[in-house]
Design a protein around this motif. Sequence first.
Motif, PDB file in Angstrom:
ATOM      1  N   PRO A  28     133.205  53.333  -2.752  1.00 57.97           N
ATOM      2  CA  PRO A  28     133.444  52.881  -4.243  1.00 57.97           C
ATOM      3  C   PRO A  28     135.158  53.269  -4.307  1.00 57.97           C
ATOM      4  O   PRO A  28     135.898  52.514  -5.019  1.00 57.97           O
ATOM      5  CB  PRO A  28     132.872  54.092  -4.923  1.00 57.97           C
ATOM      6  CG  PRO A  28     131.707  54.331  -3.863  1.00 57.97           C
ATOM      7  CD  PRO A  28     132.210  54.072  -2.533  1.00 57.97           C
ATOM      8  N   ALA A  29     135.587  54.210  -3.360  1.00 54.03           N
ATOM      9  CA  ALA A  29     137.002  54.571  -3.478  1.00 54.03           C
ATOM     10  C   ALA A  29     138.163  53.207  -3.023  1.00 54.03           C
ATOM     11  O   ALA A  29     139.109  52.860  -3.812  1.00 54.03           O
ATOM     12  CB  ALA A  29     137.530  55.724  -2.756  1.00 54.03           C
ATOM     13  N   LEU A  30     137.693  52.608  -2.094  1.00 51.85           N
ATOM     14  CA  LEU A  30     138.280  51.353  -1.812  1.00 51.85           C
ATOM     15  C   LEU A  30     138.184  50.249  -2.596  1.00 51.85           C
ATOM     16  O   LEU A  30     139.046  49.472  -2.850  1.00 51.85           O
ATOM     17  CB  LEU A  30     137.760  50.933  -0.329  1.00 51.85           C
ATOM     18  CG  LEU A  30     138.095  51.706   0.896  1.00 51.85           C
ATOM     19  CD1 LEU A  30     137.262  51.684   2.045  1.00 51.85           C
ATOM     20  CD2 LEU A  30     139.595  51.391   1.259  1.00 51.85           C
ATOM     21  N   VAL A  31     136.782  50.231  -3.157  1.00 49.08           N
ATOM     22  CA  VAL A  31     136.800  49.001  -4.317  1.00 49.08           C
ATOM     23  C   VAL A  31     137.570  49.367  -5.568  1.00 49.08           C
ATOM     24  O   VAL A  31     138.142  48.307  -6.023  1.00 49.08           O
ATOM     25  CB  VAL A  31     135.325  48.934  -4.751  1.00 49.08           C
ATOM     26  CG1 VAL A  31     134.953  47.869  -5.957  1.00 49.08           C
ATOM     27  CG2 VAL A  31     134.441  48.499  -3.526  1.00 49.08           C
ATOM     28  N   MET A  32     137.644  50.723  -5.978  1.00 50.42           N
ATOM     29  CA  MET A  32     138.578  50.922  -7.049  1.00 50.42           C
ATOM     30  C   MET A  32     139.905  50.692  -6.812  1.00 50.42           C
ATOM     31  O   MET A  32     140.968  50.599  -7.725  1.00 50.42           O
ATOM     32  CB  MET A  32     138.256  52.430  -7.344  1.00 50.42           C
ATOM     33  CG  MET A  32     136.867  52.662  -8.323  1.00 50.42           C
ATOM     34  SD  MET A  32     136.473  54.395  -8.211  1.00 50.42           S
ATOM     35  CE  MET A  32     135.023  54.502  -8.905  1.00 50.42           C
ATOM     36  N   ALA A  33     140.278  50.920  -5.350  1.00 48.28           N
ATOM     37  CA  ALA A  33     141.777  50.519  -4.990  1.00 48.28           C
ATOM     38  C   ALA A  33     142.077  49.148  -4.911  1.00 48.28           C
ATOM     39  O   ALA A  33     143.107  48.754  -4.594  1.00 48.28           O
ATOM     40  CB  ALA A  33     141.951  51.301  -3.778  1.00 48.28           C
ATOM     41  N   GLY A  34     141.151  48.367  -5.319  1.00 46.93           N
ATOM     42  CA  GLY A  34     141.400  46.724  -5.158  1.00 46.93           C
ATOM     43  C   GLY A  34     140.904  45.929  -4.073  1.00 46.93           C
ATOM     44  O   GLY A  34     141.087  44.758  -3.898  1.00 46.93           O
ATOM     45  N   VAL A  35     139.921  46.781  -3.196  1.00 48.36           N
ATOM     46  CA  VAL A  35     139.857  45.751  -1.772  1.00 48.36           C
ATOM     47  C   VAL A  35     138.136  45.394  -2.409  1.00 48.36           C
ATOM     48  O   VAL A  35     137.514  45.951  -2.763  1.00 48.36           O
ATOM     49  CB  VAL A  35     139.609  47.086  -0.845  1.00 48.36           C
ATOM     50  CG1 VAL A  35     139.023  46.196   0.382  1.00 48.36           C
ATOM     51  CG2 VAL A  35     140.859  47.698  -0.350  1.00 48.36           C
ATOM     52  N   PRO A  36     138.250  44.066  -1.901  1.00 48.00           N
ATOM     53  CA  PRO A  36     136.967  43.101  -2.008  1.00 48.00           C
ATOM     54  C   PRO A  36     135.857  44.169  -1.450  1.00 48.00           C
ATOM     55  O   PRO A  36     135.980  44.607  -0.320  1.00 48.00           O
ATOM     56  CB  PRO A  36     137.097  41.897  -1.631  1.00 48.00           C
ATOM     57  CG  PRO A  36     138.615  41.712  -1.379  1.00 48.00           C
ATOM     58  CD  PRO A  36     139.222  43.124  -1.336  1.00 48.00           C
ATOM     59  N   PRO A  37     134.609  44.036  -2.097  1.00 46.37           N
ATOM     60  CA  PRO A  37     133.452  44.913  -1.654  1.00 46.37           C
ATOM     61  C   PRO A  37     133.302  44.570  -0.140  1.00 46.37           C
ATOM     62  O   PRO A  37     132.873  45.646   0.700  1.00 46.37           O
ATOM     63  CB  PRO A  37     132.291  44.261  -2.660  1.00 46.37           C
ATOM     64  CG  PRO A  37     133.075  43.906  -3.857  1.00 46.37           C
ATOM     65  CD  PRO A  37     134.209  43.254  -3.355  1.00 46.37           C
ATOM     66  N   LEU A  38     133.109  43.477   0.354  1.00 50.88           N
ATOM     67  CA  LEU A  38     132.716  43.269   1.800  1.00 50.88           C
ATOM     68  C   LEU A  38     133.747  43.812   2.559  1.00 50.88           C
ATOM     69  O   LEU A  38     133.504  44.441   3.413  1.00 50.88           O
ATOM     70  CB  LEU A  38     132.600  41.679   2.092  1.00 50.88           C
ATOM     71  CG  LEU A  38     132.053  41.270   3.348  1.00 50.88           C
ATOM     72  CD1 LEU A  38     131.160  39.949   3.548  1.00 50.88           C
ATOM     73  CD2 LEU A  38     133.119  41.286   4.492  1.00 50.88           C
ATOM     74  N   ASN A  39     135.228  43.489   2.229  1.00 46.43           N
ATOM     75  CA  ASN A  39     136.240  44.260   3.271  1.00 46.43           C
ATOM     76  C   ASN A  39     136.282  45.602   2.896  1.00 46.43           C
ATOM     77  O   ASN A  39     136.627  46.481   3.858  1.00 46.43           O
ATOM     78  CB  ASN A  39     137.599  43.713   2.818  1.00 46.43           C
ATOM     79  CG  ASN A  39     137.564  42.187   2.917  1.00 46.43           C
ATOM     80  OD1 ASN A  39     137.255  41.307   1.796  1.00 46.43           O
ATOM     81  ND2 ASN A  39     138.111  41.836   3.971  1.00 46.43           N
ATOM     82  N   ALA A  40     135.716  46.118   1.751  1.00 47.63           N
ATOM     83  CA  ALA A  40     135.671  47.536   1.453  1.00 47.63           C
ATOM     84  C   ALA A  40     134.641  48.162   2.508  1.00 47.63           C
ATOM     85  O   ALA A  40     134.682  49.331   2.943  1.00 47.63           O
ATOM     86  CB  ALA A  40     135.375  47.816  -0.013  1.00 47.63           C
ATOM     87  N   ASN A  41     133.745  47.424   2.705  1.00 50.41           N
ATOM     88  CA  ASN A  41     132.472  48.234   3.387  1.00 50.41           C
ATOM     89  C   ASN A  41     132.794  48.334   4.844  1.00 50.41           C
ATOM     90  O   ASN A  41     132.696  49.108   5.420  1.00 50.41           O
ATOM     91  CB  ASN A  41     131.141  47.134   3.263  1.00 50.41           C
ATOM     92  CG  ASN A  41     129.884  47.818   3.831  1.00 50.41           C
ATOM     93  OD1 ASN A  41     129.618  48.879   3.929  1.00 50.41           O
ATOM     94  ND2 ASN A  41     129.310  46.833   4.844  1.00 50.41           N
ATOM     95  N   ALA A  42     133.552  46.998   5.374  1.00 45.21           N
ATOM     96  CA  ALA A  42     134.106  47.099   6.777  1.00 45.21           C
ATOM     97  C   ALA A  42     135.014  48.245   6.750  1.00 45.21           C
ATOM     98  O   ALA A  42     135.147  48.897   8.102  1.00 45.21           O
ATOM     99  CB  ALA A  42     134.553  45.542   7.087  1.00 45.21           C
TER     100      ALA A  42
END
Length: 245
Positions: A28-42
Amino acid sequence: MLILLIVSAFFAGVLNSVAGGGSFLTFPALVMAGVPPLNANATSTVAVSPAALAAAYGYRKELGRIREVRLPSFLGVSLVGGLAGALLLLWTPSKLFEEVVPWLLLFATVLFAFGPTISAAIRRRWTVGHGAVLALQFLIAIYGGYFGGGIGILILATLGVFGMTDLHAMNGLKSLVSGLLNLVAVIAFIVGGVVHWPEAIAMTVAAIAGGYAGASVARRIPPPLLRKFVIAVGVAMTAYFFIQD
């Protein structure tokens, strides 16, 4: 936002070495930082993988006492399953992954909350052989390579069904297995070009520090307290992504 990513990664490392559930913080921190979900998961997988191995090193004495599990075969199916899950993620369209993220988080949260109860019920009713445990671990590894939320409790539940009772040894093996299966997933993600490297590097350093520290912290913090915290975070993040969706 960088501070948010570093802090989330550090505590994810601590949580993964103690009770699991660190991806409830990093993803969630990565998504909140603007990273797309698939890329955030990786990217989250890249960040927490070394931390899991650092935690396993912190449990090296306990790992040396394990006799119940054949480590080569257990680790082998984990590596193959982790790679299969990572490839499945790379083949998933980004839009589709965004739609299933809330459901994956819900599944992981429920699993984390009720995993020990389910594991105990299975142990009371059935005797599980080594082959069945390996087959189950293979499926768990596929899920871990694809998403990873709640992977720690899944591995702990499998080890419990197999008959392990030493929680520290189980935590050490869980950290080693999740670190290795994530490692092969990381290779696939790097080749697939879906990792956001500036975020991944900063979070990896923080997560390693948290993972190594967590191995000693685990011996002093009551596990039920940590589990409640992870479940609360999971519920909050699940609600957030359902609202956003």
